[in-house]
Design a protein around this motif. Structure first.
Motif, PDB file in Angstrom:
ATOM      1  N   ILE A  90      66.328  32.170 -13.555  1.00  0.00           N
ATOM      2  CA  ILE A  90      65.895  30.779 -13.493  1.00  0.00           C
ATOM      3  C   ILE A  90      65.146  30.565 -12.190  1.00  0.00           C
ATOM      4  O   ILE A  90      65.623  30.896 -11.118  1.00  0.00           O
ATOM      5  CB  ILE A  90      67.097  29.811 -13.570  1.00  0.00           C
ATOM      6  N   LEU A  91      63.950  30.025 -12.297  1.00  0.00           N
ATOM      7  CA  LEU A  91      63.130  29.801 -11.114  1.00  0.00           C
ATOM      8  C   LEU A  91      63.618  28.603 -10.321  1.00  0.00           C
ATOM      9  O   LEU A  91      64.162  27.655 -10.862  1.00  0.00           O
ATOM     10  CB  LEU A  91      61.677  29.555 -11.532  1.00  0.00           C
ATOM     11  N   THR A  92      63.378  28.651  -9.042  1.00  0.00           N
ATOM     12  CA  THR A  92      63.679  27.489  -8.208  1.00  0.00           C
ATOM     13  C   THR A  92      62.410  26.665  -8.083  1.00  0.00           C
ATOM     14  O   THR A  92      61.300  27.171  -8.221  1.00  0.00           O
ATOM     15  CB  THR A  92      64.155  27.925  -6.814  1.00  0.00           C
ATOM     16  N   ASP A  93      62.581  25.415  -7.784  1.00  0.00           N
ATOM     17  CA  ASP A  93      61.444  24.517  -7.646  1.00  0.00           C
ATOM     18  C   ASP A  93      60.716  24.840  -6.346  1.00  0.00           C
ATOM     19  O   ASP A  93      61.296  24.821  -5.272  1.00  0.00           O
ATOM     20  CB  ASP A  93      61.938  23.065  -7.650  1.00  0.00           C
ATOM     21  N   ASP A  94      59.432  25.133  -6.445  1.00  0.00           N
ATOM     22  CA  ASP A  94      58.636  25.483  -5.273  1.00  0.00           C
ATOM     23  C   ASP A  94      57.880  24.249  -4.803  1.00  0.00           C
ATOM     24  O   ASP A  94      56.993  23.753  -5.480  1.00  0.00           O
ATOM     25  CB  ASP A  94      57.662  26.609  -5.624  1.00  0.00           C
ATOM     26  N   THR A  95      58.221  23.771  -3.647  1.00  0.00           N
ATOM     27  CA  THR A  95      57.578  22.557  -3.122  1.00  0.00           C
ATOM     28  C   THR A  95      56.418  22.896  -2.198  1.00  0.00           C
ATOM     29  O   THR A  95      55.847  22.002  -1.590  1.00  0.00           O
ATOM     30  CB  THR A  95      58.611  21.709  -2.353  1.00  0.00           C
ATOM     31  N   THR A  96      56.039  24.161  -2.097  1.00  0.00           N
ATOM     32  CA  THR A  96      54.957  24.550  -1.193  1.00  0.00           C
ATOM     33  C   THR A  96      53.583  24.457  -1.854  1.00  0.00           C
ATOM     34  O   THR A  96      52.582  24.703  -1.198  1.00  0.00           O
ATOM     35  CB  THR A  96      55.167  25.990  -0.679  1.00  0.00           C
ATOM     36  N   SER A  97      53.506  24.106  -3.109  1.00  0.00           N
ATOM     37  CA  SER A  97      52.223  23.978  -3.789  1.00  0.00           C
ATOM     38  C   SER A  97      51.398  22.912  -3.116  1.00  0.00           C
ATOM     39  O   SER A  97      51.899  21.858  -2.744  1.00  0.00           O
ATOM     40  CB  SER A  97      52.414  23.626  -5.257  1.00  0.00           C
ATOM     41  N   LYS A  98      50.107  23.188  -3.038  1.00  0.00           N
ATOM     42  CA  LYS A  98      49.236  22.283  -2.316  1.00  0.00           C
ATOM     43  C   LYS A  98      48.510  21.288  -3.214  1.00  0.00           C
ATOM     44  O   LYS A  98      48.233  20.182  -2.802  1.00  0.00           O
ATOM     45  CB  LYS A  98      48.233  23.099  -1.507  1.00  0.00           C
ATOM     46  N   THR A  99      48.226  21.676  -4.437  1.00  0.00           N
ATOM     47  CA  THR A  99      47.441  20.783  -5.291  1.00  0.00           C
ATOM     48  C   THR A  99      48.296  20.227  -6.421  1.00  0.00           C
ATOM     49  O   THR A  99      49.319  20.808  -6.792  1.00  0.00           O
ATOM     50  CB  THR A  99      46.243  21.526  -5.914  1.00  0.00           C
TER      51      THR A  99
END
Length: 144
Positions: A90-99
């Motif tokens: 299960i993936l974790t939520d990645d908040t580093t996305s820029k767009t």
């Protein structure tokens, strides 16, 4: 999303061990490799990973080999994938996305992985054994 050969081989090996579970019999690496056409050296590595992950046990001695650590009904396919792949599936939520677009793509990917994981969690080794047996029976009936 694709099932890795490593995970597929691990599941095939575990299915052989699940067959022996009701009789409390162990299987040696060579037997599993022969039954499922898995290279010995590769299988050794996979079984070591499964043992470290607590899914199987090794038995020493002349009648030694490998057995499942618990009932096949208690081992889900998600348990196996998590053990073999070395990370939580299960993936974790990645908040580093820029767009915004990247975030949308990640959100959809996350939803797809959660759906896949719920299917993997739903099936156990016992379920796979039963599905295999029913398909073999159907195939056998066509040859009578």
């Amino acid at each position: 999303m694709e099932l890795s050969s490593k995970s597929e081989y691990a599941l095939l090996a575990l299915l052989e061990l699940a067959n022996c579970y009701p009789r409390n019999e162990s299987l040696q690496i060579q037997q599993i490799a022969l039954l499922q056409n898995i290279p010995n050296r590769y299988l050794e590595q996979l079984l070591a990973t499964l043992r470290r992950g607590g899914l199987i046990k090794s038995i020493r001695g002349s009648k030694g080999g490998y057995i499942l650590a618990r009932d096949p009904q208690q081992i889900t396919l998600l348990d196996v994938l998590n053990c073999i792949e070395g990370v939580e599936t299960i993936l974790t939520d990645d908040t580093t996305s820029k767009t915004t677009e990247s975030k949308i793509i990640q959100d959809v990917w996350y939803e797809a992985r959660q759906a896949a994981n719920s299917v993997w969690q739903k099936y156990t080794l016992q379920d796979l054994c039963e599905l295999r047996d029913s398909r073999r029976q159907i195939q056998f009936m066509y040859y009578i």
